[in-house]
Design a protein around this motif. Structure first.
Motif, short mmCIF file in Angstrom:
data_model
loop_
_atom_site.label_atom_id
_atom_site.label_comp_id
_atom_site.label_asym_id
_atom_site.label_seq_id
_atom_site.Cartn_x
_atom_site.Cartn_y
_atom_site.Cartn_z
N PHE A 69 0.83 -1.20 0.00
CA PHE A 69 0.00 0.00 0.00
C PHE A 69 0.87 1.24 0.00
CE2 PHE A 69 0.40 -1.85 4.17
CZ PHE A 69 0.84 -0.81 4.95
N LEU A 70 0.23 2.37 -0.14
CA LEU A 70 0.88 3.67 -0.26
C LEU A 70 0.63 4.50 0.99
CD1 LEU A 70 2.44 4.87 -2.66
CD2 LEU A 70 0.33 5.97 -3.38
N ILE A 71 1.68 5.18 1.46
CA ILE A 71 1.52 6.15 2.55
C ILE A 71 2.10 7.47 2.08
CG2 ILE A 71 1.44 4.49 4.43
CD1 ILE A 71 4.33 5.07 4.99
N SER A 72 1.63 8.54 2.68
CA SER A 72 1.93 9.86 2.14
C SER A 72 3.22 10.50 2.64
CB SER A 72 0.76 10.80 2.42
OG SER A 72 0.52 10.85 3.82
N ASP A 73 3.55 10.36 3.92
CA ASP A 73 4.66 11.13 4.45
C ASP A 73 5.18 10.52 5.75
OD1 ASP A 73 2.68 11.77 6.34
OD2 ASP A 73 2.35 13.76 5.53
N GLU A 74 6.10 11.26 6.41
CA GLU A 74 6.73 10.80 7.65
C GLU A 74 5.69 10.57 8.75
OE1 GLU A 74 9.99 12.38 10.92
OE2 GLU A 74 10.04 13.20 8.89
N ARG A 75 4.76 11.47 8.84
CA ARG A 75 3.71 11.35 9.87
C ARG A 75 2.89 10.06 9.66
NH1 ARG A 75 -0.93 15.75 10.54
NH2 ARG A 75 -1.99 14.80 12.30
N ALA A 76 2.56 9.76 8.43
CA ALA A 76 1.81 8.55 8.11
C ALA A 76 2.65 7.30 8.37
CB ALA A 76 1.34 8.57 6.66
N THR A 77 3.95 7.39 8.16
CA THR A 77 4.85 6.26 8.43
C THR A 77 4.87 5.96 9.92
OG1 THR A 77 6.22 6.90 6.55
CG2 THR A 77 7.20 5.39 8.14
N GLU A 78 4.97 7.01 10.72
CA GLU A 78 4.96 6.82 12.17
C GLU A 78 3.61 6.27 12.65
OE1 GLU A 78 5.67 9.43 16.17
OE2 GLU A 78 6.90 9.93 14.42
N LYS A 79 2.53 6.74 12.07
CA LYS A 79 1.20 6.24 12.41
C LYS A 79 1.08 4.75 12.06
CE LYS A 79 -3.69 6.96 11.51
NZ LYS A 79 -4.41 6.45 10.38
N LEU A 80 1.61 4.37 10.92
CA LEU A 80 1.61 2.97 10.54
C LEU A 80 2.36 2.13 11.58
CD1 LEU A 80 1.07 0.64 8.54
CD2 LEU A 80 3.21 1.29 7.42
N GLY A 81 3.50 2.64 12.04
CA GLY A 81 4.25 1.95 13.09
C GLY A 81 3.43 1.74 14.34
N ARG A 82 2.66 2.76 14.74
CA ARG A 82 1.79 2.63 15.93
C ARG A 82 0.73 1.57 15.70
NH1 ARG A 82 2.00 8.29 15.54
NH2 ARG A 82 -0.17 8.35 14.91
N GLU A 83 0.17 1.52 14.51
CA GLU A 83 -0.87 0.54 14.21
C GLU A 83 -0.31 -0.88 14.20
OE1 GLU A 83 -2.36 2.25 10.60
OE2 GLU A 83 -3.90 3.37 11.67
N ILE A 84 0.88 -1.04 13.65
CA ILE A 84 1.52 -2.36 13.64
C ILE A 84 1.85 -2.79 15.06
CG2 ILE A 84 3.65 -3.57 12.99
CD1 ILE A 84 3.55 -1.98 10.32
N ALA A 85 2.35 -1.87 15.88
CA ALA A 85 2.75 -2.19 17.25
C ALA A 85 1.61 -2.80 18.05
CB ALA A 85 3.26 -0.93 17.95
N ALA A 86 0.41 -2.33 17.82
CA ALA A 86 -0.74 -2.81 18.58
C ALA A 86 -1.03 -4.29 18.32
CB ALA A 86 -1.98 -1.98 18.23
N LEU A 87 -0.48 -4.84 17.25
CA LEU A 87 -0.77 -6.22 16.86
C LEU A 87 0.39 -7.18 17.10
CD1 LEU A 87 -2.46 -5.33 13.47
CD2 LEU A 87 -3.59 -5.76 15.66
N LEU A 88 1.53 -6.67 17.50
CA LEU A 88 2.71 -7.52 17.62
C LEU A 88 2.69 -8.40 18.86
CD1 LEU A 88 5.54 -5.01 16.64
CD2 LEU A 88 4.51 -6.80 15.22
N PRO A 89 3.15 -9.63 18.73
CA PRO A 89 3.34 -10.46 19.92
C PRO A 89 4.53 -9.94 20.72
CG PRO A 89 4.11 -11.61 17.97
CD PRO A 89 3.48 -10.32 17.50
N LYS A 90 4.70 -10.37 21.93
CA LYS A 90 5.79 -9.89 22.80
C LYS A 90 7.16 -10.38 22.33
CE LYS A 90 3.13 -8.04 26.01
NZ LYS A 90 2.86 -6.65 25.89
N LYS A 91 7.16 -11.40 21.50
CA LYS A 91 8.42 -11.91 20.95
C LYS A 91 8.25 -12.08 19.45
CE LYS A 91 11.63 -15.86 21.15
NZ LYS A 91 12.81 -15.09 20.89
N CYS A 92 9.00 -11.31 18.70
CA CYS A 92 8.98 -11.47 17.24
C CYS A 92 10.20 -10.79 16.63
CB CYS A 92 7.69 -10.94 16.63
SG CYS A 92 7.43 -9.19 16.74
N LEU A 93 10.48 -11.18 15.40
CA LEU A 93 11.60 -10.64 14.65
C LEU A 93 11.05 -9.94 13.41
CD1 LEU A 93 14.66 -10.42 14.10
CD2 LEU A 93 14.54 -12.70 13.07
N ILE A 94 11.39 -8.66 13.28
CA ILE A 94 10.90 -7.85 12.17
C ILE A 94 12.08 -7.31 11.38
CG2 ILE A 94 9.60 -5.78 11.54
CD1 ILE A 94 8.09 -6.13 14.22
#
Length: 157
Positions: free
Chosen positions: A3-28
């Motif tokens: 997918f497409l994101i617009s800018d730095e702010r959207a990139t950081e927002k995406l990181g927050r959204e991904i974080a909410a779904l991560l298990p306590k142990k994972c490799l990214i």
């Protein structure tokens, strides 16, 4: 999923959204050219987990630990790694064995010394925007990401 994101702010927002779904142990793994937003994405993940300070790429130290409330994060930047074997000297196996989220920029520099990622995120330039490609090994995490991100971002594939 791409997918497409617009800018730095959207990139950081995406990181927050991904974080909410991560298990306590994972490799990214975080792939992409210089300046594509890898560290910005990590900043979003860490801020979602409660980190209040700055987030810099550990280009010279190779790894930066973040002990947050109930989660441990290790942010690796292997850009300056001369030889993958150097990872043995910093104790890469010990980091990866811990109950932690390990975020690795430039993972190709560590081939043979780091296992396959649970989630690979490819960031690239797409005109003035960025394209993000997620490759998820866990079908459960893939489903959660698809549900969370579909509708919020312009899907390319």
């Amino acid at each position: 999923m791409k997918f497409l994101i617009s800018d730095e702010r959207a990139t950081e927002k995406l990181g927050r959204e991904i974080a909410a779904l991560l298990p306590k142990k994972c490799l990214i793994f975080l792939n992409g050219p210089l300046g594509a937003g890898k560290t910005t994405l990590v900043r979003g993940i860490l801020r979602a987990a409660g980190h209040q300070g700055s987030t810099k790429s550990p280009t010279y130290t190779l790894v930066e630990p973040y002990q947050l409330e109930d989660c441990l994060f290790y942010h690796f930047d292997l850009y300056r790694l001369g030889d993958p074997e150097e990872l043995e000297y910093i104790g890469i196996r010990d980091y990866l064995d811990e109950q932690a989220v390990c975020l690795v920029e430039w993972p190709e520099k560590g081939l043979g010394f780091i296992p396959q990622a649970d989630l690979t995120i490819e960031l690239d330039y797409e005109g003035e925007s960025r394209s993000i490609t997620l490759d998820v090994k866990s079908s459960e995490l893939a489903l959660k990401l698809a549900e969370k991100l579909t509708g919020h971002y312009k899907l390319l594939q």
